[in-house]
Design an enzyme around this catalytic site. Sequence first.
Site, PDB file in Angstrom:
ATOM      1  N   GLY A  44     -30.313 -33.053 -21.926  1.00  0.00           N
ATOM      2  CA  GLY A  44     -31.557 -33.785 -21.746  1.00  0.00           C
ATOM      3  C   GLY A  44     -31.935 -33.855 -20.273  1.00  0.00           C
ATOM      4  O   GLY A  44     -32.287 -32.834 -19.694  1.00  0.00           O
ATOM      5  N   SER A 111     -25.987 -28.075 -20.106  1.00  0.00           N
ATOM      6  CA  SER A 111     -27.310 -28.301 -19.550  1.00  0.00           C
ATOM      7  C   SER A 111     -27.257 -29.541 -18.659  1.00  0.00           C
ATOM      8  O   SER A 111     -26.450 -29.589 -17.734  1.00  0.00           O
ATOM      9  CB  SER A 111     -28.337 -28.423 -20.694  1.00  0.00           C
ATOM     10  OG  SER A 111     -29.645 -28.346 -20.215  1.00  0.00           O
ATOM     11  N   TRP A 112     -28.083 -30.570 -18.909  1.00  0.00           N
ATOM     12  CA  TRP A 112     -27.945 -31.813 -18.151  1.00  0.00           C
ATOM     13  C   TRP A 112     -26.528 -32.379 -18.277  1.00  0.00           C
ATOM     14  O   TRP A 112     -26.006 -33.000 -17.355  1.00  0.00           O
ATOM     15  CB  TRP A 112     -28.973 -32.842 -18.623  1.00  0.00           C
ATOM     16  CG  TRP A 112     -28.566 -34.257 -18.294  1.00  0.00           C
ATOM     17  CD1 TRP A 112     -28.145 -35.214 -19.160  1.00  0.00           C
ATOM     18  CD2 TRP A 112     -28.525 -34.865 -16.991  1.00  0.00           C
ATOM     19  NE1 TRP A 112     -27.841 -36.371 -18.486  1.00  0.00           N
ATOM     20  CE2 TRP A 112     -28.069 -36.182 -17.152  1.00  0.00           C
ATOM     21  CE3 TRP A 112     -28.833 -34.410 -15.707  1.00  0.00           C
ATOM     22  CZ2 TRP A 112     -27.912 -37.071 -16.086  1.00  0.00           C
ATOM     23  CZ3 TRP A 112     -28.678 -35.287 -14.635  1.00  0.00           C
ATOM     24  CH2 TRP A 112     -28.223 -36.597 -14.838  1.00  0.00           C
ATOM     25  N   ASP A 268     -30.623 -17.121 -20.235  1.00  0.00           N
ATOM     26  CA  ASP A 268     -30.998 -18.532 -20.251  1.00  0.00           C
ATOM     27  C   ASP A 268     -32.194 -18.713 -19.318  1.00  0.00           C
ATOM     28  O   ASP A 268     -32.081 -18.535 -18.103  1.00  0.00           O
ATOM     29  CB  ASP A 268     -29.813 -19.375 -19.775  1.00  0.00           C
ATOM     30  CG  ASP A 268     -30.041 -20.871 -19.904  1.00  0.00           C
ATOM     31  OD1 ASP A 268     -31.202 -21.299 -19.923  1.00  0.00           O
ATOM     32  OD2 ASP A 268     -29.039 -21.607 -19.959  1.00  0.00           O
ATOM     33  N   HIS A 296     -30.226 -20.330 -23.809  1.00  0.00           N
ATOM     34  CA  HIS A 296     -29.743 -21.629 -23.334  1.00  0.00           C
ATOM     35  C   HIS A 296     -29.026 -22.451 -24.397  1.00  0.00           C
ATOM     36  O   HIS A 296     -28.135 -23.237 -24.065  1.00  0.00           O
ATOM     37  CB  HIS A 296     -30.934 -22.433 -22.802  1.00  0.00           C
ATOM     38  CG  HIS A 296     -30.578 -23.770 -22.238  1.00  0.00           C
ATOM     39  ND1 HIS A 296     -29.832 -23.914 -21.094  1.00  0.00           N
ATOM     40  CD2 HIS A 296     -30.854 -25.042 -22.663  1.00  0.00           C
ATOM     41  CE1 HIS A 296     -29.668 -25.203 -20.820  1.00  0.00           C
ATOM     42  NE2 HIS A 296     -30.280 -25.903 -21.761  1.00  0.00           N
TER      43      HIS A 296
END
Length: 324
Positions: A44, A111-112, A268, A296
């Site tokens: 996120g 990711s985050w 990605d 991704h």
Amino acid sequence: MRTDLFPPIAPHRHGILARGDLHRVYWEECGNPKGIPVLFLHGGPGAGASPTHRRFFDPDAYRIILFDQRGCGRSRPTAELRENSTQTLIDDIEALRIELGVDRWLVFGGSWGSTLALAYGQAHPDHCLGFVLRGIFLGRRSEVDWFLTGIRQIFPDAWQDFVDALPEAEQGQRTPQDLLTAYYRRLTDPNPAVHLPAAHAWSQFETRASTLLPAPDLPQEPNGATLAISRLEAHYFVNDLFLGDGQLLAQIGRIRRLPCTIVQGRYDTVCPAVSAYELKQAWPEAELVMVPDAGHAALEPGIRAALVRATERYKLELASLVAP
């Protein structure tokens, strides 16, 4: 070595961690209560954890701990921006570790979640066993700018829809800062007629760019989940992820002694491979797995297989470090 997700599993306990007067953070625990502790950090910011995320880990070997970060998933209040920063999330992780009586844990984030894993690890290296990181995002302004405008080079149609969701008068020069400012204003507007369409457009844009092949599950209707991820991402972007530019690479020495596997999709476009490559250059001891046929998303076949291989490897390597 296993390369596919483990069967679905239910948590054997869960709870709410009160954080100050405002936030209530949901957590859950699955698998073997005496196994290797592993912390799952979702992406996120604002995406929340899901039942599928439990399945990257052998439930016989791992004590699997997941939580929904402030403002999303089953944590409350939903989409809340007050007292919501990288540092407050790091503090939540430490509070959860103490609450659950964990000494050290393997930290798994994509990711985050990879950003937060690195930030947490650098703040509390003595409580980490190692890291499994996916789709690397280092929280730099260049990466945020790429998300807001660079993706146009690969997904011009998705980017155009993202821009056109704003009134023309609010698009400015269509620079990263112009678009972020306009979206942030709309996403934080108290009127659902304003913030929900903006959240839907943001979420659709990100989802369309997240997989090598067309994403089958685009968000169809704006709701609380799309608002949480869109509003929180914009909030963190506006505040430069609450990190110094280049901070995570500059402080990598704090965790270089720990094992790390980096899993990165070659194609990605949300978090381009250059960040994973630069992390590997700063952390030569880490293993970089560049998946040649993936974007991704964590559940693309090559990404999924590489992540499960990594957790299977660490269940053997780390077993002797965890007291029976």
